[in-house]
Scaffold this active site. Sequence first.
Site, PDB file in Angstrom:
ATOM      1  N   ASN B  63      24.160  28.477  44.273  1.00  0.00           N
ATOM      2  CA  ASN B  63      25.134  29.465  43.816  1.00  0.00           C
ATOM      3  C   ASN B  63      26.525  28.838  43.904  1.00  0.00           C
ATOM      4  O   ASN B  63      27.010  28.558  44.999  1.00  0.00           O
ATOM      5  CB  ASN B  63      25.034  30.714  44.700  1.00  0.00           C
ATOM      6  CG  ASN B  63      26.041  31.773  44.314  1.00  0.00           C
ATOM      7  OD1 ASN B  63      26.793  31.610  43.351  1.00  0.00           O
ATOM      8  ND2 ASN B  63      26.062  32.861  45.073  1.00  0.00           N
ATOM      9  N   TYR B 155      38.998  35.502  30.241  1.00  0.00           N
ATOM     10  CA  TYR B 155      38.238  34.261  30.068  1.00  0.00           C
ATOM     11  C   TYR B 155      39.189  33.105  29.750  1.00  0.00           C
ATOM     12  O   TYR B 155      39.082  32.019  30.335  1.00  0.00           O
ATOM     13  CB  TYR B 155      37.212  34.439  28.951  1.00  0.00           C
ATOM     14  CG  TYR B 155      36.372  33.211  28.690  1.00  0.00           C
ATOM     15  CD1 TYR B 155      35.417  32.783  29.611  1.00  0.00           C
ATOM     16  CD2 TYR B 155      36.539  32.459  27.524  1.00  0.00           C
ATOM     17  CE1 TYR B 155      34.647  31.648  29.376  1.00  0.00           C
ATOM     18  CE2 TYR B 155      35.776  31.326  27.279  1.00  0.00           C
ATOM     19  CZ  TYR B 155      34.834  30.931  28.209  1.00  0.00           C
ATOM     20  OH  TYR B 155      34.084  29.795  27.973  1.00  0.00           O
TER      21      TYR B 155
END
Lengths: 76, 247
Positions: B63, B155
């Site tokens: 992760n 983004y």
Amino acid sequence: MNNKERYDRIVNEIFELNGMPINESMTRGNTEKWNSLLHLTFVTAIEDEFEIMLDTQDILNLTSYSAGLEIIDKYC
Amino acid sequence: MNMLDSKVCIVTGAGGGIGSSICQAFVSEGAGAVIAVEHQRGTVDQWKVGCRNMNHIFPYTANIENEQEIKDLVHNVKKKYGKIDVLVNAAGIEYNEQIGMINHSHIERMFSVNVFGLIELLQYTARVMMRQKEGSIINIASVVGIYGNPGQSVYSATKGAVISLTKSASKELAHSKIRVNAIAPGLTDTKMIQNISKEILDSRINKIGFERMASPEDIADAVVFLASDKAKFITGQILGVDGGTIM
């Protein structure tokens, strides 16, 4: 050789003590040679000797001789 | 002789379209080991079957948002191979939302994966590369990080951060002969575009000089170049791979 002896050998080498007794109250603040460049060299030497990888926070916390011992104890 | 002979490479986002293409391009160019970092176990195995030189691709589940897992990844690769030649930060997530309707949890997740995770992996890997006095780090940014785009404020902000980080890190790590560059892909044909409506997609393709989306292989080819010794004097650069996009 125990962990303290191995650590002391690194300290002696990195800070070029030439076998002189280590001042165990040494800190980044009271040791002129202990600049940021030497700090990373010190970290690398510890990691190589003990085959560990320090957390970033440990690198930040490595501000004295005794802190180094405590950090090594955490890993080994 | 191949471009990446015997290099040890870490590629994040290896379960995705761009990341998987990069892994495949690396082994095609002779990489000794490609550690294909996936978020979910099994995603690399889905594309790895039948891949040329697949025995040089090693799936690794981690992760990117977890510092301990990042540290373990770098430490394990260093212990196993003794070096890290190339790091490609291709892991990323994208939510497209209009201003006024931006979900706060999506802001946090995009920054967590696209920026914070990338910084942590870059700094742990750089510590290994500093000892080697060489290495190449390639960050996957985006053209929207340079030009901006409606509906992609957050983004594009994360990708703008990646671009700034690339430039600063390249300056800081140059004395260790570590190169840090970024690729800024234009619209690329991956799963990430599946949720974009045909109308919006067509309007974006119309802005591309080559009149088509990039393929993941187009992006991978540029990454191979930056990873290779052919780019040995190139650092701090943002290479657009966008087919002449006008935004």
